[in-house]
Design a protein around this motif. Structure first.
Motif, mmCIF file in Angstrom:
data_model
loop_
_atom_site.group_PDB
_atom_site.id
_atom_site.type_symbol
_atom_site.label_atom_id
_atom_site.label_comp_id
_atom_site.label_asym_id
_atom_site.label_seq_id
_atom_site.Cartn_x
_atom_site.Cartn_y
_atom_site.Cartn_z
ATOM 1 N N ARG A 18 -33.339 10.904 -36.334
ATOM 2 C CA ARG A 18 -32.971 9.488 -36.242
ATOM 3 C C ARG A 18 -32.391 9.194 -34.877
ATOM 4 O O ARG A 18 -32.001 10.084 -34.133
ATOM 5 C CB ARG A 18 -31.973 9.138 -37.342
ATOM 6 N N GLY A 19 -32.321 7.907 -34.557
ATOM 7 C CA GLY A 19 -31.773 7.503 -33.270
ATOM 8 C C GLY A 19 -30.263 7.549 -33.252
ATOM 9 O O GLY A 19 -29.613 7.799 -34.259
ATOM 10 N N LEU A 20 -29.710 7.283 -32.096
ATOM 11 C CA LEU A 20 -28.263 7.237 -31.933
ATOM 12 C C LEU A 20 -27.690 5.999 -32.596
ATOM 13 O O LEU A 20 -28.193 4.891 -32.414
ATOM 14 C CB LEU A 20 -27.909 7.199 -30.455
ATOM 15 N N GLN A 21 -26.625 6.194 -33.339
ATOM 16 C CA GLN A 21 -25.986 5.098 -34.055
ATOM 17 C C GLN A 21 -24.549 4.975 -33.567
ATOM 18 O O GLN A 21 -23.797 5.961 -33.587
ATOM 19 C CB GLN A 21 -26.014 5.390 -35.549
ATOM 20 N N LEU A 22 -24.171 3.789 -33.115
ATOM 21 C CA LEU A 22 -22.792 3.567 -32.690
ATOM 22 C C LEU A 22 -21.890 3.530 -33.915
ATOM 23 O O LEU A 22 -22.146 2.790 -34.865
ATOM 24 C CB LEU A 22 -22.684 2.256 -31.919
ATOM 25 N N LEU A 23 -20.826 4.329 -33.873
ATOM 26 C CA LEU A 23 -19.875 4.382 -34.981
ATOM 27 C C LEU A 23 -18.622 3.556 -34.680
ATOM 28 O O LEU A 23 -18.197 2.735 -35.493
ATOM 29 C CB LEU A 23 -19.470 5.832 -35.259
ATOM 30 N N PHE A 24 -18.014 3.817 -33.531
ATOM 31 C CA PHE A 24 -16.766 3.147 -33.148
ATOM 32 C C PHE A 24 -16.762 2.911 -31.646
ATOM 33 O O PHE A 24 -17.381 3.654 -30.896
ATOM 34 C CB PHE A 24 -15.535 4.014 -33.494
ATOM 35 N N TYR A 25 -16.038 1.871 -31.226
ATOM 36 C CA TYR A 25 -15.771 1.726 -29.807
ATOM 37 C C TYR A 25 -14.360 1.187 -29.623
ATOM 38 O O TYR A 25 -13.785 0.571 -30.533
ATOM 39 C CB TYR A 25 -16.802 0.845 -29.100
ATOM 40 N N SER A 26 -13.821 1.430 -28.438
ATOM 41 C CA SER A 26 -12.437 1.078 -28.149
ATOM 42 C C SER A 26 -12.324 0.565 -26.729
ATOM 43 O O SER A 26 -12.820 1.185 -25.797
ATOM 44 C CB SER A 26 -11.527 2.294 -28.335
ATOM 45 N N VAL A 27 -11.655 -0.569 -26.562
ATOM 46 C CA VAL A 27 -11.445 -1.128 -25.226
ATOM 47 C C VAL A 27 -10.029 -0.859 -24.719
ATOM 48 O O VAL A 27 -9.714 -1.231 -23.590
ATOM 49 C CB VAL A 27 -11.763 -2.634 -25.195
ATOM 50 N N GLY A 28 -9.194 -0.226 -25.543
ATOM 51 C CA GLY A 28 -7.848 0.084 -25.101
ATOM 52 C C GLY A 28 -7.096 0.885 -26.154
ATOM 53 O O GLY A 28 -7.579 1.051 -27.285
ATOM 54 N N ILE A 29 -5.917 1.360 -25.792
ATOM 55 C CA ILE A 29 -5.106 2.167 -26.710
ATOM 56 C C ILE A 29 -4.864 1.397 -27.998
ATOM 57 O O ILE A 29 -4.442 0.233 -27.968
ATOM 58 C CB ILE A 29 -3.771 2.554 -26.067
ATOM 59 N N GLY A 30 -5.150 2.057 -29.108
ATOM 60 C CA GLY A 30 -4.902 1.460 -30.413
ATOM 61 C C GLY A 30 -5.895 0.393 -30.835
ATOM 62 O O GLY A 30 -5.780 -0.165 -31.925
ATOM 63 N N GLN A 31 -6.884 0.104 -29.984
ATOM 64 C CA GLN A 31 -7.875 -0.932 -30.303
ATOM 65 C C GLN A 31 -9.195 -0.263 -30.672
ATOM 66 O O GLN A 31 -9.866 0.290 -29.803
ATOM 67 C CB GLN A 31 -8.085 -1.864 -29.112
#
Lengths: 114, 111
Positions: A42-55
């Motif tokens: 299967r292809g790559l699946q985005l699980l989580f992303y973060s733009v800063g601490i605690g976000q």
């Protein structure tokens, strides 16, 4: 120069056990951070992303969670692993708080849940 | 929801051939499109990034084109070498600021 580290490189865990995968970035500040999963065939699946601490933003409902305790540290966790959690987990970063730049990927962690 | 298709799924060519990998995407509202290379069991290496305002980008023997309005991108590899053997992934960056990956083209260059 910037580098991204992931560990462990390989992990074999029984169903129902906890999980903690770690990703760290060196040589940059305030990066965007990402966790992807690549399941077999299967292809790559985005699980989580973060733009800063605690976000943390979650893209896919599942039994996984992510945390960002420090600016350049991103952790993927689970309290109880499922067989379907097996796969290749990739951490990535993009520079300077803008998601429009290229993403740089770590070497990955191969997880096998038995 | 963005969907990305890469054709062919696998390709085997003799060394020295020029080749084209195709990528199509359903949502043309993208910021940019990246091509990545993935070696077996390894992470991804970014090859080329094309901004939505650009038509093509070149790096060495690689040339990537983008036709945003038709939802297509191609990766052209000139004078292929055995070291080019890998899986090639395209990924547009959409309005949600997320990369969506295709399933890739697995390239084998035979010596």
């Amino acid at each position: 120069s910037q580098t991204i580290h992931q560990w462990p490189a390989t992990l074999v865990q029984p169903v129902g056990s906890p999980l903690s995968l770690e990703c760290t970035v060196e040589g940059t500040s305030n990066p965007n951070l990402y966790w992807y999963r690549q399941a077999a065939g299967r292809g790559l699946q985005l699980l989580f992303y973060s733009v800063g601490i605690g976000q943390i933003s979650s893209e896919v409902p599942q039994n996984l969670s992510a945390s960002r305790p420090q600016d350049r540290q991103f952790i993927l966790s689970s309290k109880k692993l499922l067989l379907s959690d097996s796969g290749f987990y990739l951490c990535a970063w993009s520079p300077d708080g803008t998601p429009l730049m290229t993403q740089y990927f770590g070497p990955g962690t191969r997880l096998l849940v038995l | 929801k963005q969907e990305v298709t890469q054709i062919p799924a696998a390709l085997s060519v003799p060394e020295g051939e020029n080749l084209v990998l195709n990528c199509s995407f359903t949502d043309s509202a993208i910021y940019n499109l990246q091509w990545f290379r993935q070696d077996p069991g390894k992470g991804l290496t970014s090859l080329l990034l094309i901004q939505s305002s650009q038509r093509e980008q070149t790096s060495g023997r690689l040339n990537a084109s983008l036709d945003k309005s038709s939802g297509r991108s191609t990766l052209y590899i000139a004078a292929s070498q055995p070291g080019d053997s890998a899986t090639y992934l395209c990924a547009p960056l959409g309005s949600a600021r997320q990369l969506t990956f295709g399933s890739g083209t697995q390239l084998t260059v035979l010596p």
